[in-house]
Every structure is written in structure tokens, then in C-alpha cells.
Design a protein around this motif. Structure first.
Motif: not given
Length: 140
Positions: A33-59
Motif C-alpha cells: 500500500a506504501r502509505t507512510p503515516q504519523r500517529f500522535e497521542f497527545p495524552d501521552l506526549d508520544l508520536a510514532v511514524n510508520i512506513t513500509y519496509a523497502d525489503s522484507v527483513v526478518n519477516g
């Protein structure tokens, strides 16, 4: 139910992303799907960025970082409290309704992100099983 700490939240979300990333059905579809996303969780003051792996490594079909210092541009940003994320992964929070009711705030290519929802539905049962076994205080 609430997370006991931001560390517990990160631990749980790392596990759910690993489930999705390594699942033989979900992982490859999310990667394709190649859809990089950013999730922000203001109640915990956290953010995570997630994307696709260029190649599959360790599954792993995905990669994510708990920082904004990442070498990719996110196409979608979603902001929600940690309890909404927990409800979503248990199949108890409808993303479209949560966006409409402003429990989730979005920007970017939301249509592309919503296309991922059907792909991730199998995670709900796996997530609930994980919570029941390891984090029973989070089960809704």
C-alpha cells in the motif's frame, strides 16, 4: 481502561505493529500500500511514524520510529488519545465515525489511510488475545 504509562503504551503498540508487519496476510498488503503515516497521542506526549519496509527483513514488512526524525515523508497524520487507539485495535472504535466525531483528527491523504482499514481487520482478534494474556487491564 487506561495504559499504566507511556512506556506500556509504546510496548503494546510496538507489539501490535509487529503483529501486523509479520502477519502473512496483512504485512505484505500493508507494505504494498506504501502509505507512510504519523500517529500522535497527545495524552501521552508520544508520536510514532510508520512506513513500509523497502525489503522484507526478518519477516518485517513495516518499519516504525518513535520520533519525528525519520527519512520519509508521511502522507497521513492522525491524532488521537491512547484510549481511542486501544479501542480501535480491539475492533471497538470505527475510524470513520471517530473522524466524523473528531475523536481522531486527520490531515493528509485520509482516503488512502481509510483504504488500509479492511487490511488491518484481522489484527483485532490477535490484539484482544494479546491483551487478555498480557495486559488484561486494557481489555474493553
Amino acid at each position: 481502561m487506561a495504559f499504566e504509562s507511556s512506556a506500556e503504551f509504546r510496548e503494546v503498540i510496538d507489539k501490535v505493529f509487529t503483529i501486523m508487519s509479520t502477519d502473512p496476510e496483512m504485512g505484505p498488503k500493508l507494505r504494498e500500500a506504501r502509505t507512510p503515516q504519523r500517529f500522535e497521542f497527545p495524552d501521552l506526549d508520544l508520536a510514532v511514524n510508520i512506513t513500509y519496509a523497502d525489503s522484507v527483513v526478518n519477516g518485517q514488512n513495516l518499519r516504525w520510529e518513535w520520533t519525528d526524525d525519520v527519512p520519509w515523508e508521511c502522507e497521513v497524520e492522525m491524532t488521537m488519545d491512547s484510549d481511542i487507539a486501544n479501542r480501535y485495535f480491539q475492533g471497538k472504535e470505527n475510524i470513520a465515525m471517530a473522524i466524523a466525531r473528531r475523536r481522531i483528527k486527520t490531515s493528509g491523504n485520509v482516503k488512502k489511510a481509510l483504504a488500509l482499514v479492511p487490511i488491518t481487520k484481522p489484527v483485532f482478534e490477535q490484539y484482544r488475545s494479546m491483551l487478555e494474556a498480557e495486559y488484561p487491564h486494557l481489555v474493553e
